[in-house]
Design an enzyme around this catalytic site. Structure first.
Site, PDB file in Angstrom:
ATOM      1  N   ARG A   1      10.304 -14.579  -4.211  1.00 19.53           N
ATOM      2  CA  ARG A   1      11.723 -14.235  -4.021  1.00 19.53           C
ATOM      3  C   ARG A   1      12.628 -15.125  -4.855  1.00 19.53           C
ATOM      4  O   ARG A   1      13.655 -14.665  -5.359  1.00 19.53           O
ATOM      5  CB  ARG A   1      12.074 -14.313  -2.534  1.00 19.53           C
ATOM      6  CG  ARG A   1      11.559 -13.108  -1.776  1.00 19.53           C
ATOM      7  CD  ARG A   1      11.820 -13.146  -0.300  1.00 19.53           C
ATOM      8  NE  ARG A   1      11.286 -11.936   0.307  1.00 19.53           N
ATOM      9  CZ  ARG A   1      10.799 -11.848   1.530  1.00 19.53           C
ATOM     10  NH1 ARG A   1      10.785 -12.920   2.314  1.00 19.53           N
ATOM     11  NH2 ARG A   1      10.311 -10.717   1.993  1.00 19.53           N
TER      12      ARG A   1
ATOM     13  N   GLU B   1       0.842  -1.185   0.000  1.00 20.88           N
ATOM     14  CA  GLU B   1       0.000   0.000   0.000  1.00 20.88           C
ATOM     15  C   GLU B   1       0.883   1.244   0.000  1.00 20.88           C
ATOM     16  O   GLU B   1       2.090   1.149   0.290  1.00 20.88           O
ATOM     17  CB  GLU B   1      -0.935   0.001   1.218  1.00 20.88           C
ATOM     18  CG  GLU B   1      -1.945  -1.125   1.212  1.00 20.88           C
ATOM     19  CD  GLU B   1      -2.942  -1.044   2.364  1.00 20.88           C
ATOM     20  OE1 GLU B   1      -2.878  -0.069   3.136  1.00 20.88           O
ATOM     21  OE2 GLU B   1      -3.772  -1.957   2.477  1.00 20.88           O
ATOM     22  N   PRO B   2       0.334   2.412  -0.320  1.00 21.20           N
ATOM     23  CA  PRO B   2       1.168   3.617  -0.392  1.00 21.20           C
ATOM     24  C   PRO B   2       1.930   3.927   0.883  1.00 21.20           C
ATOM     25  O   PRO B   2       3.035   4.470   0.842  1.00 21.20           O
ATOM     26  CB  PRO B   2       0.153   4.723  -0.708  1.00 21.20           C
ATOM     27  CG  PRO B   2      -0.965   4.032  -1.387  1.00 21.20           C
ATOM     28  CD  PRO B   2      -1.054   2.686  -0.746  1.00 21.20           C
TER      29      PRO B   2
ATOM     30  N   GLU C   1       9.876  -7.713  -4.078  1.00 21.56           N
ATOM     31  CA  GLU C   1       9.742  -8.818  -3.117  1.00 21.56           C
ATOM     32  C   GLU C   1      10.617  -8.621  -1.871  1.00 21.56           C
ATOM     33  O   GLU C   1      11.097  -9.584  -1.272  1.00 21.56           O
ATOM     34  CB  GLU C   1      10.076 -10.170  -3.769  1.00 21.56           C
ATOM     35  CG  GLU C   1       9.372 -10.447  -5.079  1.00 21.56           C
ATOM     36  CD  GLU C   1       7.859 -10.528  -4.939  1.00 21.56           C
ATOM     37  OE1 GLU C   1       7.352 -10.357  -3.821  1.00 21.56           O
ATOM     38  OE2 GLU C   1       7.189 -10.751  -5.944  1.00 21.56           O
TER      39      GLU C   1
ATOM     40  N   HIS D   1      31.042  -1.022 -22.222  1.00 21.45           N
ATOM     41  CA  HIS D   1      30.514  -0.406 -23.434  1.00 21.45           C
ATOM     42  C   HIS D   1      30.951   1.052 -23.602  1.00 21.45           C
ATOM     43  O   HIS D   1      30.809   1.609 -24.700  1.00 21.45           O
ATOM     44  CB  HIS D   1      28.980  -0.453 -23.420  1.00 21.45           C
ATOM     45  CG  HIS D   1      28.408  -1.768 -23.830  1.00 21.45           C
ATOM     46  ND1 HIS D   1      28.366  -2.863 -22.994  1.00 21.45           N
ATOM     47  CD2 HIS D   1      27.842  -2.173 -25.003  1.00 21.45           C
ATOM     48  CE1 HIS D   1      27.786  -3.875 -23.613  1.00 21.45           C
ATOM     49  NE2 HIS D   1      27.465  -3.485 -24.826  1.00 21.45           N
ATOM     50  N   GLY D   2      31.443   1.660 -22.529  1.00 18.66           N
ATOM     51  CA  GLY D   2      31.882   3.047 -22.620  1.00 18.66           C
ATOM     52  C   GLY D   2      30.736   3.979 -22.964  1.00 18.66           C
ATOM     53  O   GLY D   2      29.595   3.786 -22.538  1.00 18.66           O
ATOM     54  N   GLY D   3      31.006   4.979 -23.783  1.00 19.59           N
ATOM     55  CA  GLY D   3      30.004   5.979 -24.125  1.00 19.59           C
ATOM     56  C   GLY D   3      28.791   5.404 -24.822  1.00 19.59           C
ATOM     57  O   GLY D   3      27.677   5.929 -24.695  1.00 19.59           O
TER      58      GLY D   3
ATOM     59  N   ALA E   1      16.962  -5.223   0.108  1.00 17.96           N
ATOM     60  CA  ALA E   1      18.140  -5.927   0.622  1.00 17.96           C
ATOM     61  C   ALA E   1      18.140  -5.936   2.150  1.00 17.96           C
ATOM     62  O   ALA E   1      18.492  -6.947   2.777  1.00 17.96           O
ATOM     63  CB  ALA E   1      19.416  -5.268   0.088  1.00 17.96           C
TER      64      ALA E   1
END
Length: 392
Positions: A254, A131-132, A374, A349-351, A377
């Site tokens: 989980r 819930e919120p 779920e 991958h760099g840029g 940490a």
């Protein structure tokens, strides 16, 4: 598949299922995933393909029209699907949490009514606990159900429903006796029409929540305003058991999140390795530079460690033993390692990793969801720590 993420002791049928799903991912998901994700488009063709493969009935018993497979098989299938696109695995995750809860805790009538149609994908499940205002504190939910003759009236607001719009069945946790704490919570099986807006009298799905990643699959709120539901829709037939039922489902969830982390990490590693072999600097592929080679070695080790932990957690649940310790460890390790492997691939991958033309950009936005889905940490550490103290 190479050396990584091998699972020993599988049956021929399990290997065949995984090979079929792997081929489906390579053929039907990977070529379109990034375009669908950028458009935030629901992958209807992929979902139809999963129905044709029988994946919605993977863990539902043969007596109800499913394949009757184990949690391990399901987790390995989720790993494969997540390697293609994590959102696709989300479409089946909540469905199977609900199917599991009905199979384990439902009445005979509930199992007979729902499971055969869930196995075919005619009924699709969503799971509603948050819930919120409650976050990780499940006891803080405020949605109430009060008796009304042979029915209940539900009022309140639920949050973060995966498949909230497309599902036509929602397992919903509410309070029926607020003074009783966890023993005053009840799970209702809420039938509704797919879609948005008022999907039943007193029941509204406002619309999709816009997200950083994990697109395509719909994530919604669910609003109850004196929604009337028959008492026979209480999961298991008796109120007050909802918290235990939901926690049993969350253990399955989980393992699923751990499997998703394994799949996303595997794909990030594949992309990083391929790019490192193609990209050249100082006259040789960057994979041959020690810094990049070490990074790849660390990534592969994390991919393998997370996979083996996930497999152990699934097998523990399949054995009928309590697996909250192993599921918590697997979810914690796999989600953290996934984030790290994706980031390492991003660095390789760099840029170009910052360009939406490259798949790693999508994975970089998707991985953070696994850190909170779920249970965060910190919640996993609490579960792990308490269980260790109980057994020491």
């Amino acid at each position: 598949m190479g050396r990584l993420q091998q699972t020993y002791g599988l049956t021929a049928e399990q290997r065949e299922i995984l090979a079929t799903v792997r081929a489906f991912v390579d053929r039907e998901i990977l070529p379109v995933a990034t375009a669908l994700e950028h458009a935030d488009a629901y992958p209807q063709a992929i979902v139809d393909g999963m129905r044709d493969l029988g994946l919605f009935g993977l863990m539902i018993g043969e007596e109800h029209g499913g394949l009757g497979e184990s949690l391990l098989t399901y987790a390995l299938v989720v790993e494969e699907l997540s390697r293609g696109w994590m959102s696709v695995s989300g479409i089946v995750n909540t469905h199977f949490i609900v199917a599991w809860m009905i199979a384990q805790h439902g009445t005979d009538a509930q199992r007979a009514h729902y499971l055969p149609r869930m196995a075919t994908g005619e009924i699709r499940g969503a799971f509603s606990m948050s819930e919120p205002g409650c976050g990780s504190d499940v006891s803080a939910i405020t949605t109430r159900a009060v008796p009304d003759g042979d029915a209940y009236l539900i009022t309140g607001q639920k949050m973060w429903l995966t498949n909230g719009g497309t599902a036509n069945l929602v397992a919903t946790l509410v309070k029926t006796d607020p003074a009783a704490g966890h023993r005053g919570m009840t799970t209702f099986l809420v039938d509704k029409e797919p879609g948005f807006g008022e999907v039943a009298p007193g029941l509204t799905v406002p619309g999709k929540i816009e997200k950083m990643g994990y697109k395509g699959v719909d994530t919604t709120e669910l609003l109850f305003d004196s929604y009337r539901i028959p008492a026979e829709q209480v999961l298991g037939g008796a109120p007050g058991r909802g918290f235990y039922q939901m926690m049993d489902g969350v253990e399955v969830g989980r393992v699923n999140v751990a499997a998703r982390g394994c799949g996303v990490a595997r794909r990030a590693y594949e992309l990083g390795l391929a790019y490192a072999r193609e990209r050249e600097t100082f006259g040789k592929p960057i994979a041959e530079h020690q810094a990049v080679m070490f990074r790849l070695a660390e990534m592969a080790t994390k991919v393998e460690a997370a996979h083996q932990m996930m497999v152990m957690a699934a097998r523990r649940k399949d054995s009928g033993e309590r697996n909250d310790l192993e599921a918590g460890m697997a979810k914690y390790l796999a989600s953290e390692y996934c984030k790290e492997v994706v980031e390492d691939s991003f660095r390789i991958h760099g840029g170009y990793a910052y360009s939406k033309e490259f798949e790693i950009e999508r994975l970089y936005r998707e991985a953070p969801m696994l850190l909170i889905g779920e249970g965060t940490a910190d919640i996993q550490k609490m579960i792990i720590g308490r269980r260790l103290l109980e057994e020491s």
